[in-house]
Design an enzyme around this catalytic site. Structure first.
Site, PDB file in Angstrom:
ATOM      1  N   HIS A 157       0.837  -1.191   0.000  1.00 22.16           N
ATOM      2  CA  HIS A 157       0.000   0.000   0.000  1.00 22.16           C
ATOM      3  C   HIS A 157       0.876   1.246   0.000  1.00 22.16           C
ATOM      4  O   HIS A 157       1.846   1.344   0.758  1.00 22.16           O
ATOM      5  CB  HIS A 157      -0.928   0.013   1.213  1.00 22.16           C
ATOM      6  CG  HIS A 157      -2.051  -0.964   1.091  1.00 22.16           C
ATOM      7  ND1 HIS A 157      -2.175  -1.817   0.021  1.00 22.16           N
ATOM      8  CD2 HIS A 157      -3.110  -1.224   1.895  1.00 22.16           C
ATOM      9  CE1 HIS A 157      -3.263  -2.548   0.166  1.00 22.16           C
ATOM     10  NE2 HIS A 157      -3.845  -2.217   1.311  1.00 22.16           N
ATOM     11  N   LYS A 595     -13.070   5.686   6.804  1.00 19.13           N
ATOM     12  CA  LYS A 595     -13.443   6.670   5.787  1.00 19.13           C
ATOM     13  C   LYS A 595     -14.964   6.742   5.644  1.00 19.13           C
ATOM     14  O   LYS A 595     -15.532   7.810   5.394  1.00 19.13           O
ATOM     15  CB  LYS A 595     -12.795   6.290   4.451  1.00 19.13           C
ATOM     16  CG  LYS A 595     -13.100   7.227   3.290  1.00 19.13           C
ATOM     17  CD  LYS A 595     -12.229   6.880   2.097  1.00 19.13           C
ATOM     18  CE  LYS A 595     -12.640   7.680   0.866  1.00 19.13           C
ATOM     19  NZ  LYS A 595     -13.705   7.053   0.102  1.00 19.13           N
TER      20      LYS A 595
END
Length: 932
Positions: A157, A595
Site C-alpha cells: 500500500h 473513511k
C-alpha cells in the site's frame, strides 16, 4: 545562531533525551558544514531563522512573526524553496533514523536491568513468567504456545514516500554517526569516517527524494524482499531463542516448538484496483521470492559447511546420514575437488550435496519455462530440505554433539526453513467482488445457464451457484471467446494452480474485497471449479483454496455476523470447510470503515464485528482466524499492534491472528533487526496473554455497549455532516495537496478506484484521503466527531466518573481514546489555518470547534493537564519537531498558492513547481513520520 545550537535549545525546551540530543547536534554539525560548502552563509542563516521565527509565530502566537515568515518564504524562488525543502527533509529523515537508534539503545538498556523476577515489560520472557505465575505447568504452557498462529502480512500500500536507495543511505549515515561517537577511534580513523559521512550526505542530497517515474509492481516486490532478506530473516530465529531461554529460566526444560509465526505478502498479488498486477506478474513474484530465499539458504549452508568441520576419524556419523550420503553420491556425484576436500568430513559433504540441489533449482528459476520450473521443484522439495537438516541434527546428537545440534547456526537454519520454506512468504490474491460477479455472469451466459445473473436476487444467485457447483461440467466451452476480465480471472486461478504445484505454501488465501453476500463467496468457488481447483463428488468437496470474505464498510461490519451465519448454513460451503480443515479466515477492513463512518464508529463497528464473528464461529464450531487490515495511521486502524491485540474482545481470541504491515510502518518496524525483534516479541507477548484470558463479559457490559453505541452514532453523524456537505469536496481538494498526492509516483496502484486522479470522495482510496489530512495537520480521520459526541455524554449526571472508570479498566475504551489523543497531539490547528480556504472559514471552524470539545473531554476523562501527558516521550518528540516542521508547511502553502496562480505568472515553470510540491509533501511526511 548555528543550527546545532538551535538543536540544543529546542532539545532543552522539549525535554528529549540527552543522548538523542547529542546525536542530533552531531548530525546538525555535519549538515551545517555541508551547507557552508555547497550554499552560502545567507542560506544557512535563513535555514536557522525560519525555525526560530516559526517557533515565535506558532508556539508563541506572534502574528508579526508569522507575517515575516510568510514574507521571507514568499520572496524565495521556487528553486530556492526546493533547496530548503531538501535540507529540512534530509534532516528529518536522519532524525527519524536517530530516534530508531535511540529506541534500540533504551530497549537494550532495559534488557540489561532485568532478571528472573523482573523480566522486561512486553517481552516473551515476561509472558512465560506470567504463565508460570498463573500456575501453568511446563506442558500446559507449551500447549498455549502451540496454539499460536501469528501471520504478519506485508502489503505494498502506497504510504511510504521514500525511495529504497534513500532509505539505505539514511541507515548507513546513522550507523556511521553512531561509530563517530566512539571514544576508541584513532585520529586517522576519525578523519576517514568524517569524510565517509560527508560523502554519504552529499550523495543523499544528490539523490532524487521522489521518484521520477511511477513505481512498478516489480519495484514494490524488490522493496518488500529487501526487508525479508535483512531484519526479518535475522530476527525470526532469535524469537525462538528467546522462547527457549524463557522456558529454561522458568520451567528448567525446553520443549520443541513448531513455528508460531509465518509471514504472508500481498505484494505482486493484490489485484483489487491495481490493473498492473497481472497473472504473469504474480507468477514472477513467487519465482522472485523463491529465488531470493534459496540464495539466502545457500549463504546459510555455506556458513554451516564451514562450521561443521567434524572429522569422521573423531566422531562417527549415524547410519541414516551415511545412507543418505551414499544415495546423494549416486544421484548427483560431487566433483573430484569436493571429494578430495571433504574426504574425511561427512557433514561438509552432506551440506555440499544440499547446496547443489538448491543451485539446480535456482538455475531453473532463472532460465526455465513454467513447466520446467515445476518439474525441477519436485526433485528437491521443502520437506526434503528439512529432512536433510534433521538428519544432520540427529547424527550430531547421536555423536554426543547435542549443543551443536540444538543451538546456534544449525538450529537457526532449521527455524528459518520451517518459517520461510521455499516460498519466503505465502502470497494472497485479493480481488473486488464485482470483478468475480462479472466473470461468473459471463461464464453462466456462455454456458447457456442464464444471461440474467446480475439482475436476479441474492437468494436466486445462491441457489443457482449451489446447483452449478454440484454440476461436474465446466461452464465455458473450450473455444469460447471471453472478455478480458473473465479471461484474466481464469488465468489468475491457473497461476494459483501453478503456485500450489510449485510449493503448497506459495499460495495463501483468496480474499474478496467488498463482500456483501453469500454469492460473493460462492462465485469464487465457481471460478476455482472452472480451473480444476475445486470439485464436488459424492457429497464431498475437494478444494485446494481457502476463500476469505473482507468486510470493509460500516454496513458490512454490522451485518457480517448474520452473513457468516448464512454462509455456515450453506450445505455446499459446509463441504468446503470440511475440505479445508474446518478453518475459516475472515478479514476486517479498518481503512474503508473509518473513511465511511469516522473514527469512533469505525472502531466500535469493528469491536462489535469481532464479537459477532467470534460468537458465530464458536456456535457453528468452526475454527477461525481474524485478519485485521490495519493501516499505518490511527485514521486507518494504526497504532501499537500489541495494544490493539490486548484490546480485542475475548470471544475472538483463539491464538490465531493476521494483520497487515503497510507503508512507512514496514520501514520503521523492519529496517533494524533490534526494532523488528522488539515489535515481534511484543506481539507474541500480547498473543500469549489474550489466548489465556478468561472469556467473560465485563461488569456493566450492557451500559458500556449502550454508551459506546451512542458515542459512535453521534460521532458518525458529525463526521458525515462534514463530509456530505455539498461544498466539502471542493473545499477539501483546495485546502489539501490531494491533487499532487494523487500524482506522486510512489506506488503502482492508482489513488482512486478506476482512476489515477482523486476524482471524488466515494472513489478516493483511504490512503490518500488520510495522507492529505496529515499534510495540512488536521488529522481529521484520527479523531473528528468525538468532541461533540463525548461532550454530549458528559451532560448526563455521573457520566464523567463512569467514563473515567472505563478508561482505567476497559482496554478497548482506553486504547481508542489514547489513539485519538495521539492524533490530536500531532494535529496543529494554527498550521492548518495557514492553508488556503475557498470559503469563509466555515469548515475550518467546524473542525476547530470539535477539536476543542474533544481536547477538553479527553483531559477530563484522563485527568491530564495536556494531551499526551501519559506518553511524555511522544509528546516531547512532537514538541521538538514542531518548530522545524512549521517552515515546511509554510513553504508548501506558498507552493500551492503559486500552483493556483500559475496561469497568471509569466515565469511559472509548471514542472519545477510540481517537483517542489512533491518535495514538500515528502518533507512534511518525514516530519510527521506519517503519510496515510
Amino acid at each position: 545562531m548555528k543550527w546545532d545550537k538551535l538543536i540544543k535549545e529546542r532539545s532543552n525546551q522539549s525535554g528529549i533525551s540527552e543522548k538523542l540530543t547529542a546525536r542530533l547536534e552531531l548530525l546538525a554539525d555535519f549538515l551545517e558544514k555541508i551547507i557552508e560548502d555547497k550554499e552560502d552563509q545567507e542560506f544557512l542563516e535563513l535555514l536557522v531563522t525560519f525555525s526560530e521565527v516559526a517557533h515565535q509565530a506558532f508556539d508563541k502566537q506572534d502574528e508579526e512573526a508569522l507575517a515575516k515568515l510568510k514574507s521571507s518564504i514568499g520572496d524565495l524562488s521556487t528553486d530556492q524553496i526546493a533547496q530548503f525543502l531538501r535540507y529540512f527533509t534530509v534532516f528529518f529523515h536522519l532524525m527519524n533514523s536517530q530516534e530508531q537508534r535511540e529506541i534500540t539503545r533504551i530497549n537494550h538498556e532495559r534488557a540489561m536491568n532485568t532478571g528472573p523476577d523482573s523480566p522486561r515489560s512486553e517481552s516473551i520472557a515476561e509472558a512465560v513468567y506470567h504463565l508460570k505465575e498463573e500456575g501453568f505447568s511446563a506442558d500446559e504452557a507449551a500447549g498455549v504456545i502451540a496454539k499460536l498462529d501469528i501471520q504478519p502480512t506485508i502489503t505494498a500500500h502506497p504510504t511510504e514516500a521514500r525511495r529504497h536507495s534513500v532509505l539505505t543511505k539514511q541507515q548507513h549515515i546513522t550507523e556511521m554517526i553512531e561509530q563517530f561517537k566512539a571514544d576508541d577511534l584513532t585520529p586517522d580513523e576519525r578523519k576517514a569516517l568524517t569524510l565517509d559521512i560527508f560523502n554519504e550526505i552529499y550523495l543523499l542530497l544528490a539523490t532524487d527524494e521522489v521518484r521520477t517515474e511511477r513505481v512498478t509492481v516489480e519495484d514494490e516486490v524488490e522493496n518488500g524482499i529487501f526487508y525479508f532478506r535483512n531484519a526479518i530473516w535475522q530476527t525470526i530465529p532469535i524469537l525462538y531463542d528467546d522462547l527457549r531461554n524463557a522456558f529454561e529460566m522458568y520451567y528448567e526444560e525446553v520443549p520443541d516448538f513448531d513455528p508460531i509465526l509465518r509471514y504472508r505478502s500481498w505484494i505482486g498479488s493484490d489485484r483489487d484496483g491495481n490493473p498492473n498486477v497481472t497473472p504473469e506478474v504474480t507468477w514472477q513474484t513467487i519465482l522472485e521470492q523463491r529465488k531470493n530465499v534459496m540464495e539466502l539458504y545457500l549463504d546459510e549452508l555455506d556458513d554451516l559447511r564451514r562450521y561443521l568441520s567434524i572429522s569422521q576419524n573423531k566422531y562417527e556419523i549415524s547410519d541414516e546420514l551415511a545412507a543418505s550420503l551414499e544415495q546423494d553420491q549416486q544421484e548427483d556425484p560431487l566433483s573430484d575437488r569436493y571429494e578430495r576436500l571433504y574426504n574425511q568430513e561427512p557433514y561438509r559433504r552432506k551440506v555440499t550435496h544440499m547446496m547443489h540441489k538448491l543451485q539446480h533449482q535456482l538455475d531453473m528459476i532463472k532460465s526455465g519455462r513454467p513447466n520446467e520450473v515445476l518439474e525441477e521443484a519436485q526433485k528437491y522439495r521443502l520437506s526434503d530440505f528439512i529432512n536433510d537438516l534433521e538428519l544432520i541434527s540427529k547424527s550430531l546428537e547421536k555423536s554426543g554433539l547435542q549443543s551443536v545440534a540444538s543451538q546456534g547456526t544449525l538450529r537457526h537454519l532449521r527455524v528459518r526453513a520451517q518459517t520461510f520454506g521455499f516460498h519466503l512468504a505465502g502470497l494472497d490474491i485479493r480481488q473486488h467482488s464485482e470483478k468475480h460477479e462479472a466473470a461468473v455472469a459471463e461464464l453462466l451466459e456462455v454456458g447457456q445457464v442464464t444471461d440474467e445473473y446480475r439482475s436476479i436476487s441474492e437468494e436466486e444467485k445462491v441457489q443457482l451457484l449451489t446447483k452449478e457447483l454440484k454440476n461436474p461440467r465446466p461452464l465455458s466451452p473450450v473455444q469460447a471467446h471471453l472478455d478480458e476480465n473473465t479471461s484474466q480471472m481464469l488465468e489468475v486461478f491457473q497461476i494459483i494452480d501453478w503456485m500450489l504445484r510449485l510449493d503448497k505454501n506459495s499460495f495463501g488465501n483468496y480474499i474478496i474485497s467488498m463482500t456483501h453476500g453469500v454469492s460473493d463467496m460462492l462465485e469464487v468457488l465457481i471460478l476455482a471449479k472452472e480451473t480444476g481447483l475445486w470439485s464436488f463428488e459424492d457429497d464431498k468437496v475437494d478444494s485446494k483454496i481457502d476463500v476469505v470474505p473482507l468486510f470493509e464498510t460500516i454496513e458490512d461490519l454490522e451485518e457480517c455476523g448474520r452473513l457468516m451465519t448464512e454462509i455456515y448454513e450453506s450445505p455446499v460451503y459446509q463441504n468446503q470447510l470440511n475440505a479445508r480443515n474446518n478453518l475459516q479466515e475472515i478479514m476486517l477492513g479498518y481503512s474503508d470503515s473509518n473513511k465511511d463512518g469516522g473514527y469512533w464508529m469505525a472502531n466500535w463497528a469493528l469491536e462489535k464485528a469481532q464479537r459477532d464473528l467470534g460468537k458465530v464461529c464458536r456456535e457453528y464450531e468452526v475454527d477461525f482466524r481474524l485478519f485485521h487490515g490495519r493501516g499505518g495511521t490511527v485514521g486507518r486502524g494504526g497504532g501499537r499492534s500489541n495494544q490493539a491485540i490486548l484490546a480485542l474482545p475475548p470471544v475472538s481470541n483463539n491464538g490465531r491472528i493476521r494483520f497487515t504491515e503497510q507503508g512507512e510502518v514496514i520501514s520503521f518496524r523492519y529496517s533494524l533487526a533490534p526494532i523488528t525483534r522488539r515489535h515481534l516479541e511484543q506481539i507474541v507477548n500480547a498473543m500469549i496473554r489474550v489466548t489465556i484470558s478468561e472469556q467473560s463479559e465485563m461488569q456493566q457490559q450492557s451500559q458500556f455497549d449502550e454508551t459506546m453505541e451512542q458515542l459512535a452514532t453521534v460521532s458518525m453523524k458529525g463526521y458525515r455532516d462534514l463530509i456530505d456537505d455539498e461544498d466539502f469536496w471542493s473545499w477539501y481538494t483546495a485546502k489539501t495537496p490531494i491533487e499532487h498526492i494523487s500524482r506522486l509516483p510512489i506506488a503502482s496502484r492508482p489513488v482512486s478506484r478506476g482512476s489515477a486522479k482523486a476524482a471524488d470522495f466515494e472513489n478516493l482510496r483511504a490512503i490518500p484521503w488520510v495522507f492529505a489530512w496529515t499534510q495540512v495537520r488536521y488529522n481529521v480521520p484520527g479523531w473528528y466527531g468525538i468532541g461533540k459526541a463525548i461532550q454530549q455524554l458528559l451532560q448526563k449526571e455521573g457520566m464523567l466518573s463512569q467514563l473515567q472508570e472505563w478508561y482505567e479498566e476497559v482496554i478497548f475504551f482506553k486504547t481508542v481514546l489514547d489513539n485519538a489523543q495521539r492524533e490530536m497531539a500531532r494535529t496543529h490547528i494554527p498550521t492548518a489555518n495557514t492553508y488556503h480556504d475557498i470559503d469563509d472559514g466555515t469548515f475550518h471552524n467546524r473542525i476547530t470547534e470539535d477539536f476543542d470539545k474533544a481536547e477538553d473531554a479527553i483531559k477530563q476523562i484522563t485527568g491530564q493537564d495536556e494531551l499526551l501527558d501519559i506518553n511524555p516521550v511522544i509528546k516531547k518528540s512532537i514538541r521538538f519537531r514542531n518548530p522545524f516542521t512549521y517552515p515546511l508547511n509554510i513553504m508548501q502553502t506558498e507552493l500551492l498558492d503559486r500552483w493556483r496562480r500559475k496561469g497568471e505568472m509569466e515565469d511559472a515553470n509548471e514542472e519545477k513547481l510540481r517537483d517542489a510540491l512533491f518535495l514538500s509533501i515528502n518533507g512534511v511526511a518525514a516530519a510527521m513520520q506519517s503519510t496515510g
